[in-house]
Design a protein around this motif. Sequence first.
Motif, mmCIF file in Angstrom:
data_model
loop_
_atom_site.group_PDB
_atom_site.id
_atom_site.type_symbol
_atom_site.label_atom_id
_atom_site.label_comp_id
_atom_site.label_asym_id
_atom_site.label_seq_id
_atom_site.Cartn_x
_atom_site.Cartn_y
_atom_site.Cartn_z
ATOM 1 N N LEU A 196 0.805 -1.223 0.000
ATOM 2 C CA LEU A 196 0.000 0.000 0.000
ATOM 3 C C LEU A 196 0.845 1.283 0.000
ATOM 4 C CD1 LEU A 196 -2.651 -1.246 2.569
ATOM 5 C CD2 LEU A 196 -3.060 -0.839 0.143
ATOM 6 N N LYS A 197 2.156 1.122 0.182
ATOM 7 C CA LYS A 197 3.051 2.289 0.159
ATOM 8 C C LYS A 197 2.937 2.976 -1.195
ATOM 9 C CE LYS A 197 5.691 2.432 4.026
ATOM 10 N NZ LYS A 197 6.923 1.673 4.247
ATOM 11 N N GLY A 198 2.905 4.288 -1.173
ATOM 12 C CA GLY A 198 2.754 5.051 -2.407
ATOM 13 C C GLY A 198 1.307 5.372 -2.731
ATOM 14 N N ASP A 199 0.381 4.701 -2.024
ATOM 15 C CA ASP A 199 -1.053 4.965 -2.197
ATOM 16 C C ASP A 199 -1.598 5.731 -1.000
ATOM 17 O OD1 ASP A 199 -1.589 3.680 -4.663
ATOM 18 O OD2 ASP A 199 -1.696 1.732 -3.675
ATOM 19 N N LYS B 68 -7.738 14.546 -2.023
ATOM 20 C CA LYS B 68 -7.267 15.201 -3.257
ATOM 21 C C LYS B 68 -5.946 15.926 -3.005
ATOM 22 C CE LYS B 68 -10.397 17.233 -6.059
ATOM 23 N NZ LYS B 68 -11.585 18.007 -6.465
ATOM 24 N N GLU B 69 -5.881 16.658 -1.898
ATOM 25 C CA GLU B 69 -4.657 17.412 -1.576
ATOM 26 C C GLU B 69 -3.489 16.480 -1.300
ATOM 27 O OE1 GLU B 69 -5.742 20.029 1.605
ATOM 28 O OE2 GLU B 69 -6.640 21.514 0.252
ATOM 29 N N LEU B 70 -3.773 15.390 -0.580
ATOM 30 C CA LEU B 70 -2.717 14.432 -0.238
ATOM 31 C C LEU B 70 -2.185 13.734 -1.498
ATOM 32 C CD1 LEU B 70 -1.363 13.561 2.352
ATOM 33 C CD2 LEU B 70 -3.106 11.806 2.651
ATOM 34 N N ILE B 71 -3.089 13.352 -2.383
ATOM 35 C CA ILE B 71 -2.702 12.702 -3.648
ATOM 36 C C ILE B 71 -1.879 13.677 -4.512
ATOM 37 C CG2 ILE B 71 -3.573 11.778 -5.839
ATOM 38 C CD1 ILE B 71 -5.987 10.660 -4.102
ATOM 39 N N LYS B 72 -2.339 14.919 -4.558
ATOM 40 C CA LYS B 72 -1.645 15.946 -5.351
ATOM 41 C C LYS B 72 -0.219 16.157 -4.838
ATOM 42 C CE LYS B 72 -2.178 20.727 -6.922
ATOM 43 N NZ LYS B 72 -2.920 21.972 -6.757
ATOM 44 N N GLU B 73 -0.061 16.203 -3.511
ATOM 45 C CA GLU B 73 1.266 16.412 -2.918
ATOM 46 C C GLU B 73 2.199 15.237 -3.215
ATOM 47 O OE1 GLU B 73 1.209 17.437 1.208
ATOM 48 O OE2 GLU B 73 0.100 19.298 0.853
ATOM 49 N N GLY B 74 1.615 14.062 -3.376
ATOM 50 C CA GLY B 74 2.433 12.869 -3.626
ATOM 51 C C GLY B 74 2.868 12.732 -5.062
ATOM 52 N N ASN B 75 2.249 13.474 -5.973
ATOM 53 C CA ASN B 75 2.579 13.369 -7.408
ATOM 54 C C ASN B 75 3.736 14.273 -7.803
ATOM 55 O OD1 ASN B 75 0.598 11.477 -7.884
ATOM 56 N ND2 ASN B 75 -0.950 12.999 -8.407
#
Length: 196
Positions: A50-53, A189-196
């Motif tokens: 699950l790392k990266g998700d 959404k914010e967390l996913i955006k920061e990870g990209n």
Amino acid sequence: MKKKFFVPLMLIFVLMLSACGGGFKADHKYKVEPFEFTNQNHEKVSNEDLKGDVWLAQFIFTVCTSACPPMMNNMVELQENLQAEGVEDYKIVSFSIDPDVDTPEALKEYMQAFGPPDESKWEMLTGYDMKTIEKLAASSFKTAVKDIPNSDQVLHGTAFGLVNQKGEVVKLYDGYSDVPYDTIVKDMKELIKEGN
């Protein structure tokens, strides 16, 4: 005269900008303890997988007569909201707190009964003993899971846990009654955006 107004106006402008500033702000950073369990498709799923998700966690069981059906309905509604907002890079992880009863088949049937819009996002996990899940819930999610003697029911917390790409629980939300759907979608959404 003009200078007197300039400083307060600049200060107000800076404060407004900082208040509008986006970005995800974590409430917690609880490290998810290592695990490797079995999902509804008899596949092994670990915390490393699950790392990266970004993922949402909940603790449920299939013969629950109180909190779990509303929690499952709420999680499905949340997934519908995520779909409507075009959010795709996430998982929903449901830890069974009755692993002796909750086989992969039972968990799959249970999940499907609630009609999630995208089953591929769900990991319904089992394949451990009660002590293991009690410890994981307490150490990683700061929530209680406890067998009720002489009963088929289990005492458990009803929070949804938001886990970041590093495997840290960063926020906990009410998953039972006053679910903050908009806040969760925004945070994801914010967390996913920061990870990209």
